[in-house]
Design a protein around this motif. Structure first.
Motif, PDB file in Angstrom:
ATOM      1  N   HIS A  54      47.503   2.175  46.988  1.00 56.04           N
ATOM      2  CA  HIS A  54      46.335   1.618  46.292  1.00 56.04           C
ATOM      3  C   HIS A  54      46.431   1.863  44.780  1.00 56.04           C
ATOM      4  N   HIS A  58      46.801  -0.950  41.677  1.00 58.53           N
ATOM      5  CA  HIS A  58      46.020  -1.011  40.436  1.00 58.53           C
ATOM      6  C   HIS A  58      46.937  -0.972  39.211  1.00 58.53           C
ATOM      7  N   ALA A  61      49.204  -4.189  39.001  1.00 59.72           N
ATOM      8  CA  ALA A  61      48.414  -5.403  38.723  1.00 59.72           C
ATOM      9  C   ALA A  61      47.990  -5.416  37.254  1.00 59.72           C
ATOM     10  N   SER A  75      50.103  -8.010  45.349  1.00 57.14           N
ATOM     11  CA  SER A  75      49.301  -7.517  46.467  1.00 57.14           C
ATOM     12  C   SER A  75      50.165  -6.749  47.455  1.00 57.14           C
ATOM     13  N   GLN A 120      34.442  -0.147  39.261  1.00 60.12           N
ATOM     14  CA  GLN A 120      35.551  -1.099  39.123  1.00 60.12           C
ATOM     15  C   GLN A 120      36.426  -1.238  40.372  1.00 60.12           C
ATOM     16  N   CYS A 121      36.160  -0.453  41.388  1.00 57.55           N
ATOM     17  CA  CYS A 121      37.076  -0.405  42.542  1.00 57.55           C
ATOM     18  C   CYS A 121      36.294  -0.418  43.845  1.00 57.55           C
ATOM     19  N   GLY A 122      36.925  -0.952  44.882  1.00 59.15           N
ATOM     20  CA  GLY A 122      36.297  -1.044  46.186  1.00 59.15           C
ATOM     21  C   GLY A 122      36.306   0.254  46.977  1.00 59.15           C
TER      22      GLY A 122
ATOM     23  N   HIS B  11      31.366  -3.400  41.055  1.00 65.13           N
ATOM     24  CA  HIS B  11      31.389  -3.274  42.513  1.00 65.13           C
ATOM     25  C   HIS B  11      30.129  -2.610  43.072  1.00 65.13           C
ATOM     26  N   MET B  77      43.438  -6.211  50.050  1.00 62.90           N
ATOM     27  CA  MET B  77      43.190  -5.368  48.873  1.00 62.90           C
ATOM     28  C   MET B  77      43.579  -3.929  49.218  1.00 62.90           C
ATOM     29  N   GLY B  78      44.145  -3.248  48.237  1.00 64.71           N
ATOM     30  CA  GLY B  78      44.525  -1.856  48.448  1.00 64.71           C
ATOM     31  C   GLY B  78      43.345  -0.957  48.769  1.00 64.71           C
ATOM     32  N   CYS B  79      42.155  -1.391  48.378  1.00 66.66           N
ATOM     33  CA  CYS B  79      40.937  -0.628  48.659  1.00 66.66           C
ATOM     34  C   CYS B  79      40.441  -0.849  50.088  1.00 66.66           C
TER      35      CYS B  79
END
Ligand SMILES: N[C@@H](CCSC[C@H]1O[C@@H](O)[C@H](O)[C@@H]1O)C(=O)O
Ligand SMILES: N[C@@H](CCSC[C@H]1O[C@@H](O)[C@H](O)[C@@H]1O)C(=O)O
Lengths: 151, 151
Positions: A54, A58, A61, A75, A120-122, B11, B77-79
């Motif tokens: 992960h 980031h 990317a 990805s 900013q992140c899931g 998010h 997604m990595g998350c």
């Protein structure tokens, strides 16, 4: 024959690490999308842990786009053995290797993972900068093997 | 402003599940890549387990292409909260929702995960058809919420 390109690839015959041109898609107006299979771990023998993967997602990317405006997408693979890198109008394989090398060298220099917070992140808790750097380091150490896809 | 589109998305303000147009990239010849953020889990509260996510990746990547030849890429997604869906020359948001709905209905009908063996996959042991179906079912159950991105 399967729809997905990699489902027609014999994963028992490849030798990671490698970078392989997996697919070319041409739009009706003439733009092309080249998709590269950046394989970091040997299939069915090794895989990346998710926090490291992960963070590397980031980092790559964000940092790759400082080197090129042709990056469409970077990805992870669900199998956790590599990443897909999609480029627009970039058919220069050696240029993509240089892009990945430059990006991974930036990863080694990074002081933090970009955007690793809840805004900013899931999943802000699932990160490992150290793990991402170890993956980058190991892949860079085998730079001269990237062009050899099959054992 | 960050290079990666989602690093500029708050998010904490989104409400999953949703499907959001994240990015449009236009090639110099006039083809366009639309990238959609298909968000399944609420950021920083929930995530998909990897075997289920991996199986859903295989299923969606293979089955979506039976519905459309405009799919460029479907990747996690990595998350672990969703997938990115990249389409070429497909600016019809409602059409993408229909494509995802049709694809996920096919997932519910599947008897097996395509290509979940060591020849066709990078980590054949990391799969869960049942898990993938549960995710698909939950996302489909909220079909009327897909267009609402923010709470
Ligand atoms: N593949 C895309 C985005 C990479 S960063 C993705 C991250 O966005 C965030 O929503 C999540 O934390 C996820 O892990 C790209 O290359 O643009
Ligand atoms: N995002 C791509 C491929 C999806 S399936 C990817 C799988 O290929 C295999 O090498 C691995 O098992 C990986 O999980 C696409 O949409 O074409």
């Amino acid at each position: 024959k399967m729809n997905v390109e990699s489902f027609n690839l014999d994963h028992t015959k490849v030798q990671a690490p490698y970078v392989r041109l997996a697919d070319i898609k041409t739009g009706e107006h003439g733009d092309t999308i080249h998709k590269y299979d950046m394989r970091i771990c040997q299939p069915n023998q090794d895989h990346m842990e998710m926090p490291a993967l992960h963070s590397l997602e980031h980092l790559m990317a964000e940092l790759s786009r400082n080197h090129s405006d042709k990056v469409v997408d970077i990805s992870p693979m669900g199998c956790q053995t590599g990443f897909y890198v999609a480029m627009i109008n970039h058919d220069d394989y050696d240029g993509v290797l240089d892009l990945l090398e430059g990006t991974l060298r930036d990863v080694l220099e990074a002081d933090e993972v970009p955007a690793c917070n809840e805004m900013q992140c899931g999943w802000a808790a699932s990160h490992s900068l150290e793990g991402a750097k170890q993956i980058a380091q190991g892949f860079l150490a085998k730079r001269d093997e990237w062009t050899r896809v099959f054992a």
